[in-house]
Design an enzyme around this catalytic site. Structure first.
Site, PDB file in Angstrom:
ATOM      1  CE  LYS A  78      -3.960   1.950   2.802  1.00 22.12           C
ATOM      2  NZ  LYS A  78      -4.832   1.669   3.830  1.00 22.12           N
ATOM      3  CB  SER A 153      -8.285   3.578   2.863  1.00 20.13           C
ATOM      4  OG  SER A 153      -7.252   2.912   3.759  1.00 20.13           O
ATOM      5  CB  SER A 177      -8.226   0.496   5.800  1.00 20.13           C
ATOM      6  OG  SER A 177      -9.032   1.838   5.795  1.00 20.13           O
TER       7      SER A 177
END
Ligand code: GLN
Length: 476
Positions: A78, A153, A177
């Site tokens: 990420k 997210s 997330s």
């Protein structure tokens, strides 16, 4: 599509052990797939040349007799996790050109294990969001239906595993997330116990809640990644690490007590509720015992989370002022104008909203009414979950109230925040939890079920998730 990409991480690794597939072959297959499916917008940076050189090195290490499940396996990270020499933007205009001078602890661990990092994944800006629509670089398109969101997210991290662009990825989870996008994309997403994985090099959102964790196609694959990233790290003062992970997942629910609360029945739509009831039945069919518990605080958790996480975010993000951290706006008269212009220009709307909420709940006059009250309620929530986990081995609930909505459908904050109702209590209480794919909605979109455990029962929770997945879940 190249047949290599259909394998799980564990299968690929076994083939590499036998010398049937090289890391270079697997990495090339991933890079090719990423190129051909670029419209999904999963990646903010693809590091093609670095990936190929890591892959060559991994092949050489294997030839020298080195073993390791992750050795040579292509993975993604990420874009809020620092990577030495590779852009780490947090999907924000503020950091659009930030190149970290160091690797996050988890990245160092991945590299030590020989994993091949092929790129950095798209996300909601600074990890604030539930749909990945708050990325400064565009939404991720769900691979199961490109008109739908991936969840957020860690949207790119979940969707790239679902799209078979890599074999596993890292996400971060402050209020859901990792688990929520895993649920929307039909993959496994695991949030470890708070303090199990070092956050050194993770760009902070809300430090009392943030955890890094793996996203993979199976619980067994997630376990392999977790083993590598969960070592103790002296550079994160909260780091404890995990030293009790099993070698393999034990495939039985026999004698396991699984807690369900009637409060978990409220909030989900009819498709999710149907699958939740089927999951409860699956547990019983597999020899588990369903135990009724009560979670009175269920409805309070969302408010507590948005007060506490926004307060911490307002504080953590105050460093981005254009002086030392992040981009600097042009044409300012004095230092105040420099701050205002930089923050106005480079933060997106959702991040600004969180900063305003956070500063409001921390301001004098409101601090006791909001922040202190939320902090006290946090203790009550944590106590209630721990009490429930005293009478059962794990709690079972849906991961999200619905399957993935359409892009643009959840533009209003109150609607989108509601999708975190099942995930935020886990962060508030610091517990481990996994989301596993379990059935489909009537429109064919994946649904996820969540298994929540006691602190440091990370391995047990993955084992229970694995059983559930095999017993009635959907293969991803
Ligand atoms: N959706 C939640 C939020 O917007 C959780 C985000 C996260 O876990 N990083 O705050």
């Amino acid at each position: 599509m190249n047949a290599i990409l259909d394998m799980t991480l564990t299968e690929l690794s076994a083939h590499m052990d036998e010398g049937k597939i090289s890391s270079v072959d697997a990495t090339k297959a991933c890079l090719d797939r990423i190129g051909k499916t670029a419209a999904l917008n999963n990646f903010l940076t693809v590091c093609e040349s670095e990936a190929l050189s890591y892959a060559k090195e991994a092949d050489a290490r294997r030839k020298n007799g080195e073993k390791g499940v992750l050795l040579g396996v292509p993975v993604a990270v990420k874009d809020n996790i620092s990577t030495l020499g590779i852009k780490t933007t947090c999907a924000s205009e503020f950091l659009n050109n930030y190149i970290p001078p160091f690797d996050a602890f988890v990245v160092k661990q991945l590299k030590k294990a020989g994993a091949v990092i092929v790129g950095k994944t798209n996300m909601d800006e600074f990890a604030m969001g539930c749909t990945n629509e708050h990325s400064a670089f565009g939404a991720v398109h769900n691979v199961h239906d490109t008109s739908r969101v991936s969840g957020g997210s860690s949207g790119g991290s979940a969707n790239c595993v679902a799209a078979k662009q890599v074999f596993a990825s890292l996400g971060s989870d402050t209020g859901g997330s990792i688990r929520e996008p895993a649920s929307y994309c039909g993959v496994v997403g695991f949030k470890p116990t708070y303090s199990a994985v070092s956050r050194n090099g993770l760009i902070a959102f809300a430090s009392s809640l943030d955890q890094i964790g793996p996203i993979a196609r199976t619980c067994a694959d997630a376990l392999q990644v977790l083993k590598v990233i969960s070592a103790h790290d002296g550079c994160d003062s909260t780091s404890v690490g995990l030293d009790n992970l099993p070698v393999n997942l034990d495939g039985s629910l026999k004698g396991k007590k699984i807690g369900v609360a009637k409060q978990f029945m409220s909030g989900a739509d009819s498709d999710v509720l149907r699958e939740y009831k089927r999951a409860i039945k699956t547990v019983e069919d597999m020899g588990g015992e369903i135990v009724e518990v009560s979670i009175q605080s269920f409805d309070a958790a969302l408010a507590v989370y948005y007060v506490l996480s926004s307060a911490e975010a307002a504080s953590n993000l105050s460093r981005y002022d254009g002086v030392k951290y992040g981009r600097r706006a042009d044409g300012y008269k004095d230092i105040n104008e420099l701050y205002v212009k930089s923050r106005t220009q480079f933060f997106g709307d959702e991040v600004k909203r969180r900063i305003m909420i956070g500063n409001y709940v921390l301001s004098s006059g409101y601090y006791d009414a909001y922040y202190v009250r939320a902090a006290k309620t946090r203790t009550l929530i944590k106590d209630e979950y721990l009490r429930a986990l005293d009478v059962c081995d794990a709690l079972l609930c849906p991961t999200a109230p619905t399957a993935a909505p359409k892009i643009g459908e959840e533009a209003k904050p109150d609607k989108t925040y509601y999708s975190d109702i099942y995930t935020v209590p886990v962060n508030i209480a610091g517990l481990p939890a996994v989301s596993v794919p379990f059935g489909k909605a009537s429109d064919g979109m994946p649904i996820g079920m969540q298994v929540i455990g006691r602190p440091y029962a990370d391995g047990d929770i993955l084992a229970i998730g694995d059983c559930l997945c095999n017993g009635g879940g959907a293969k991803c």
